[in-house]
Motif scaffolding. Structure first.
Motif, short mmCIF file in Angstrom:
data_model
loop_
_atom_site.label_atom_id
_atom_site.label_comp_id
_atom_site.label_asym_id
_atom_site.label_seq_id
_atom_site.Cartn_x
_atom_site.Cartn_y
_atom_site.Cartn_z
N ARG A 78 0.83 -1.21 0.00
CA ARG A 78 0.00 0.00 0.00
C ARG A 78 0.86 1.26 0.00
N ALA A 82 0.69 4.18 -2.76
CA ALA A 82 0.48 5.58 -2.40
C ALA A 82 1.45 6.48 -3.17
N PRO A 120 0.35 5.29 -7.74
CA PRO A 120 -0.97 4.65 -7.84
C PRO A 120 -1.25 4.02 -9.20
#
Length: 278
Positions: free
Chosen positions: A134, A138, A141
């Motif tokens: 993740r 971030a 993307p």
């Protein structure tokens, strides 16, 4: 006179320090270049030694630290649960994290995060792996790979407990959990409550990966698997189960079509010519 002498002495010390720092940076880059050559020749232990010297000489040389982390990671053997092997992964993670704690470039940040995530994935530390995937998403993307990897983790996290529960019930692979059986229905409800968050996240993540890379056949294959996970815990909602299985079959077809299209685009792949058809 004494004051002027002190100024000259301080200037001399400063010049010597600057010269030393400059020399260390040059020596660090030399060690980095030697390490890269060793790495390219698959001499990973030798490469690690060069990269270690490079970061000692110049701790700000993040390329050397990235290479050091990657060289450690290359030495790690997934699935081999031994102290030495785990230490290799931990050393790689430590160096990747040092890159992340510094002021890395965008690519360095993404690659370091993905490097840590990959190691945690293979160490079966799934929550940590998802955290770093993740982090990579971030920063970038538009990279489909972290979304795909989260989907794979979610499938693994839902598949294993379901199969363990089915084995305890003595179910065959082709048998679905039967809502008319009291014990099976109880297990099904428990699995649905436990696995639904991972299943939903997995489907969303894989969908995102496919949106970003429409020919991502590996993601399509896992979409098939995720919908089969969803189908098996629908319990007494047989209509939804049937719809999920239909969707799973759709993704099987899409995977095969995509693989075929890719194969046809490979160099040397030619269609049937007029002469060949005679």
């Amino acid at each position: 006179m004494n004051k002027n002498l002190r100024v000259l002495m301080l200037a001399g010390v400063a010049l010597a320090l600057l010269s030393s720092v400059g020399c260390n940076k040059l020596r660090a880059r030399d060690q980095l270049n030697k390490g890269v050559q060793s790495y390219k020749n698959s001499k990973y232990e030798e490469a690690i030694n060069h990269f270690q010297q490079a970061v000692e000489l110049d701790p700000s040389l993040l390329n050397a630290r990235m290479y050091l982390a990657t060289a450690y990671a290359q030495q790690y053997i997934p699935g081999a649960d031994s102290p030495d092997n785990n230490r290799m992964a931990e050393q790689a993670i430590e160096q990747y994290n040092k890159v992340l704690e510094a002021n890395p470039s965008r690519d360095q940040r993404v690659n370091a995060a993905k490097g840590v995530a990959y190691l945690y994935l293979n160490m079966r530390k799934f929550d940590e792996a998802k955290k770093y995937y993740r982090m990579a998403s971030a920063v970038d993307p538009n990279d489909p790979e972290p979304y795909y990897s989260v989907g794979v983790i979610d499938w693994t996290a839902s598949y294993q407990p379901r199969m363990e529960a089915r084995a305890k019930l003595g179910l065959k692979p082709e048998e679905n959990l039967n809502p008319k059986d009291k014990e099976q229905k109880k297990v099904c409800i428990e699995l649905k409550q436990k696995n639904t968050p991972a299943i939903q996240e997995g489907i969303e993540s894989l969908n995102k990966a496919i949106q970003l890379r429409p020919d991502y056949d590996d993601a399509m294959a896992y979409m098939n698997l995720m919908y089969r996970e969803k189908a098996d815990v629908e319990c007494d909602d047989l209509a939804t189960r049937a719809e999920d299985l239909k969707t799973a079959d759709h993704w099987v077809d899409q995977t095969l079509l995509t693989k075929k299209a890719k194969a046809e685009k490979q160099p040397g792949q030619q269609g049937i010519t007029a002469d060949q058809s005679k």
